[in-house]
Motif scaffolding. Structure first.
Motif, PDB file in Angstrom:
ATOM      1  N   ASP A  23      -4.686  27.137  10.055  1.00 50.29           N
ATOM      2  CA  ASP A  23      -3.282  27.545   9.886  1.00 50.29           C
ATOM      3  C   ASP A  23      -2.948  27.726   8.408  1.00 50.29           C
ATOM      4  O   ASP A  23      -2.283  28.703   8.023  1.00 50.29           O
ATOM      5  N   GLU A 170       3.362  40.041   9.143  1.00 52.15           N
ATOM      6  CA  GLU A 170       3.438  38.647   9.602  1.00 52.15           C
ATOM      7  C   GLU A 170       2.986  38.534  11.060  1.00 52.15           C
ATOM      8  O   GLU A 170       2.214  37.635  11.413  1.00 52.15           O
ATOM      9  N   HIS A 174      -0.330  36.432  12.270  1.00 54.77           N
ATOM     10  CA  HIS A 174      -0.173  35.352  13.247  1.00 54.77           C
ATOM     11  C   HIS A 174      -1.080  35.571  14.458  1.00 54.77           C
ATOM     12  O   HIS A 174      -1.639  34.617  15.016  1.00 54.77           O
TER      13      HIS A 174
END
Length: 308
Positions: A23, A170, A174
């Protein structure tokens, strides 16, 4: 660590720690990409708008993408190392800690030694060529590079501002992060189970072992795997899933619908009992191996390895 439930929790915590690192890796990359895109808008926009034509002048777009691609390639090299290290630890830890439990339940020395580098590497290798870790991560890396290039080009062609462009990127990052986490957990789980299978194979020469499917019973658990929970088969027997998978253990069902993101485990029954390390055994039990912590047991194993 007293039993295989404790061991499974320990191993899962290791996977969760690796997922947190993944992450962070993708969060850092997203931050850098957003910063690069913001700089592109600042340098090349006209009246607050950045067009594809303007950015494409003098090969600007190609040069910006080359910088981005180089950095993404570096991220995936780091990701490969992170997942490979996790897989090695999962295999070795489950192999040895399971062995510790088997010996103390059976009360017999089983001749375990520290796995060699050759044994570890063989266990890590996925038997399916396209699912080998380097191939999976190469495909994932190429996908994110291609998708980001397309997202930027499409955004510029329709005249999007920085905010909308950043949101596009983004979403794409992700998606790739989720895929990286899925690969990490799936491969770590596969070799983790392999470690327990191999230790059970050796232990079976000194004790009677059967294996039991143990499901993680929560809302994420597949219905088919809930149905398998508690099923006991011979040590070398197979489990059959309603999804079509047939295999020796969770993560080894040779079927994507069964194996991807599986969190189930197996427990080996030793002479009919779930193995457990107890400080004080029941009166009348034959105590051949006195109580030791895992750390003491492993230290003794390493000492034997040096002098054996």
């Amino acid at each position: 660590m007293k039993n295989q439930d404790d061991l499974d929790q320990y191993l899962d915590q290791m996977i969760e720690e690796a997922e947190r690192k993944i992450d962070q890796l993708f969060a850092n990359r997203l931050k850098e990409i957003k910063s690069q895109i913001a700089a592109m808008y600042e340098k090349y926009s006209r009246n607050g708008e950045l067009s594809y034509t303007e950015l494409n002048k003098y090969n600007r777009f190609r040069k910006e993408m080359e910088v981005m691609v180089t950095e993404i390639h570096q991220d995936y090299r780091e990701l490969f190392k992170l997942i490979k290290d996790l897989m090695e630890k999962q295999f070795v830890e489950n192999y040895l800690r399971s062995a510790y439990l088997y010996e103390f339940e059976a009360q017999v020395k089983m001749g375990f030694t520290i796995p060699t580098a050759v044994v570890i590497m063989a266990a890590l290798e996925n038997p399916i060529e396209k699912l080998k870790l380097p191939n999976v991560l190469e495909a994932a890396r190429n996908e994110i590079v291609n998708d980001i290039s397309i997202e930027i080009a499409q955004g510029l062609l329709i005249g999007e501002g920085y905010a909308k462009m950043a949101k596009r990127i983004e979403n794409r990052v992700h998606f790739s992060r989720a895929k990286a986490r899925r690969v990490s957990r799936t491969e770590a789980h596969r070799v983790q189970v392999e470690g327990r299978l191999r230790s059970a194979e050796k232990a079976s020469k000194k004790a009677d072992l059967k294996k039991m499917w143990v499901s993680t019973l929560d809302t994420k658990t597949r219905i088919g795997h809930k149905k398998l929970d508690g099923k006991v088969v011979d040590r070398d027997g197979v489990f059959k899933s309603i999804y079509g998978g047939v295999g020796k253990a969770p993560g080894h069902m040779h079927n994507a619908k069964d194996d991807i993101n599986c969190r189930c485990s197996i427990i080996f029954l030793v002479n009919g009992k779930v193995p457990e390390v107890r400080r004080a055994r029941v009166e009348g039990e034959n105590v051949v191996i006195p109580y030791q912590t895992y750390e003491e047991w492993e230290k003794q194993l390493k000492k034997v390895g040096k002098h054996g």
